[in-house]
Write a protein that holds these residues in place. Structure first.
Motif, short mmCIF file in Angstrom:
data_model
loop_
_atom_site.label_atom_id
_atom_site.label_comp_id
_atom_site.label_asym_id
_atom_site.label_seq_id
_atom_site.Cartn_x
_atom_site.Cartn_y
_atom_site.Cartn_z
N LEU A 168 0.83 -1.20 0.00
CA LEU A 168 0.00 0.00 0.00
C LEU A 168 0.87 1.26 0.00
O LEU A 168 0.59 2.22 -0.72
N GLY A 169 1.94 1.25 0.79
CA GLY A 169 2.85 2.39 0.81
C GLY A 169 3.46 2.64 -0.56
O GLY A 169 3.54 3.79 -1.02
N ALA A 170 3.89 1.58 -1.23
CA ALA A 170 4.48 1.70 -2.57
C ALA A 170 3.46 2.25 -3.56
O ALA A 170 3.77 3.13 -4.37
N LEU A 171 2.24 1.74 -3.49
CA LEU A 171 1.18 2.22 -4.37
C LEU A 171 0.90 3.70 -4.14
O LEU A 171 0.73 4.47 -5.09
N MET A 172 0.87 4.12 -2.87
CA MET A 172 0.60 5.53 -2.56
C MET A 172 1.69 6.44 -3.11
O MET A 172 1.40 7.50 -3.64
N ILE A 173 2.95 6.02 -3.01
CA ILE A 173 4.04 6.82 -3.55
C ILE A 173 3.93 6.91 -5.07
O ILE A 173 4.03 7.99 -5.66
N ASP A 174 3.72 5.76 -5.73
CA ASP A 174 3.60 5.76 -7.19
C ASP A 174 2.43 6.62 -7.65
O ASP A 174 2.56 7.41 -8.59
N TRP A 175 1.29 6.48 -6.99
CA TRP A 175 0.11 7.26 -7.40
C TRP A 175 0.33 8.75 -7.16
O TRP A 175 -0.06 9.58 -7.97
N ALA A 176 0.98 9.11 -6.05
CA ALA A 176 1.25 10.52 -5.76
C ALA A 176 2.17 11.13 -6.82
O ALA A 176 1.92 12.24 -7.30
N LEU A 177 3.22 10.40 -7.20
CA LEU A 177 4.12 10.90 -8.24
C LEU A 177 3.39 11.07 -9.57
O LEU A 177 3.56 12.08 -10.26
N CYS A 178 2.58 10.10 -9.92
CA CYS A 178 1.83 10.17 -11.18
C CYS A 178 0.80 11.30 -11.13
O CYS A 178 0.55 11.96 -12.14
N SER A 179 0.22 11.53 -9.96
CA SER A 179 -0.73 12.63 -9.80
C SER A 179 -0.05 13.98 -9.97
O SER A 179 -0.62 14.90 -10.58
N LEU A 180 1.17 14.12 -9.44
CA LEU A 180 1.92 15.37 -9.60
C LEU A 180 2.23 15.63 -11.08
O LEU A 180 2.07 16.76 -11.56
N ILE A 181 2.65 14.61 -11.79
CA ILE A 181 2.93 14.77 -13.22
C ILE A 181 1.66 15.12 -13.98
O ILE A 181 1.63 16.00 -14.83
N SER A 182 0.56 14.45 -13.62
CA SER A 182 -0.73 14.71 -14.26
C SER A 182 -1.18 16.15 -13.98
O SER A 182 -1.68 16.82 -14.89
N ALA A 183 -1.02 16.60 -12.75
CA ALA A 183 -1.42 17.97 -12.40
C ALA A 183 -0.57 19.00 -13.15
O ALA A 183 -1.09 20.02 -13.61
N ALA A 184 0.71 18.72 -13.29
CA ALA A 184 1.61 19.67 -13.94
C ALA A 184 1.38 19.78 -15.45
O ALA A 184 1.49 20.86 -16.02
N PHE A 185 1.06 18.66 -16.09
CA PHE A 185 0.99 18.65 -17.55
C PHE A 185 -0.39 18.41 -18.14
O PHE A 185 -0.62 18.69 -19.31
N PHE A 186 -1.33 17.87 -17.36
CA PHE A 186 -2.64 17.50 -17.91
C PHE A 186 -3.82 18.01 -17.08
O PHE A 186 -4.93 17.51 -17.21
N GLY A 187 -3.58 18.99 -16.22
CA GLY A 187 -4.67 19.55 -15.44
C GLY A 187 -5.28 18.55 -14.46
O GLY A 187 -6.45 18.63 -14.15
N TYR A 188 -4.50 17.62 -14.00
CA TYR A 188 -4.91 16.58 -13.06
C TYR A 188 -6.12 15.79 -13.58
O TYR A 188 -7.09 15.55 -12.90
N ASP A 189 -6.03 15.41 -14.84
CA ASP A 189 -7.06 14.59 -15.46
C ASP A 189 -6.92 13.16 -14.96
O ASP A 189 -5.81 12.60 -14.97
N GLY A 190 -8.01 12.56 -14.52
CA GLY A 190 -7.98 11.21 -13.96
C GLY A 190 -7.47 10.15 -14.93
O GLY A 190 -6.69 9.27 -14.56
N LEU A 191 -7.89 10.26 -16.17
CA LEU A 191 -7.44 9.29 -17.17
C LEU A 191 -5.95 9.47 -17.47
O LEU A 191 -5.23 8.47 -17.66
N ALA A 192 -5.49 10.70 -17.48
CA ALA A 192 -4.05 10.96 -17.68
C ALA A 192 -3.24 10.39 -16.52
O ALA A 192 -2.19 9.79 -16.73
N THR A 193 -3.76 10.56 -15.30
CA THR A 193 -3.07 10.02 -14.13
C THR A 193 -2.96 8.50 -14.23
O THR A 193 -1.89 7.93 -13.99
N LEU A 194 -4.04 7.86 -14.61
CA LEU A 194 -4.02 6.40 -14.77
C LEU A 194 -3.05 5.99 -15.88
O LEU A 194 -2.30 5.02 -15.73
N GLY A 195 -3.03 6.73 -16.97
CA GLY A 195 -2.11 6.43 -18.07
C GLY A 195 -0.65 6.58 -17.67
O GLY A 195 0.20 5.75 -18.03
#
Length: 147
Positions: free
Chosen positions: A44-71
């Motif tokens: 769970l800790g590993a998943l939270m770190i990975d998701w947080a990093l992907c969320s930051l990238i998504s927020a910076a480049f894709f307006g925190y789009d959910g589908l972009a975060t998942l991609g």
């Protein structure tokens, strides 16, 4: 008639088989330390770190789009697990995705495993060795790399 004890028995998971059994024993894995099955807290800790990093990238480049975060998450998992055997979160928690014989997963299993993780359900249904359906489908296991 069904009572509360009947329902709680499956909610609590499978019964303990005693001190001589641990997740991964059937797979030839040690009870703890390097090579042992990763426990839920580390996963769970590993998943939270990975998701947080992907969320930051998504927020910076894709307006925190959910589908972009998942991609982004899917790309991270496929590339890093496919080449190194671990994602950023796995590395922080000293985990590695391995084939059952101990080698890193590789690209083929990483792609299928990631697709199943993104569907969520296969990742939350697991066996007594704490291997989710996504790992069982491709013959992998998430293990600790060291103490």
């Amino acid at each position: 008639m069904v009572d509360r004890r009947d329902i709680s028995s499956w909610l609590e998971g499978p019964p303990s088989r005693g001190p001589g059994h641990w997740p991964g024993r059937r797979l030839g894995r040690p009870a703890d330390g390097g090579g042992s099955i990763a426990r839920p807290g580390r996963r769970l800790g590993a998943l939270m770190i990975d998701w947080a990093l992907c969320s930051l990238i998504s927020a910076a480049f894709f307006g925190y789009d959910g589908l972009a975060t998942l991609g982004i998450f899917a790309l991270e998992q496929m590339i890093l697990v496919g080449t190194l055997g671990y994602s950023v979160g796995h590395r922080v928690f000293k985990l590695q995705v391995q084939r059952l014989e101990g080698r890193p997963a590789g690209f083929g299993p990483a792609i299928v495993r990631t697709a199943l993780i993104c569907l969520v359900i296969p990742a939350v249904i697991f066996d007594e060795d704490q291997r989710g359906l996504h790992d069982r489908a491709v013959g992998t296991v998430l293990v600790r790399t060291s103490n």
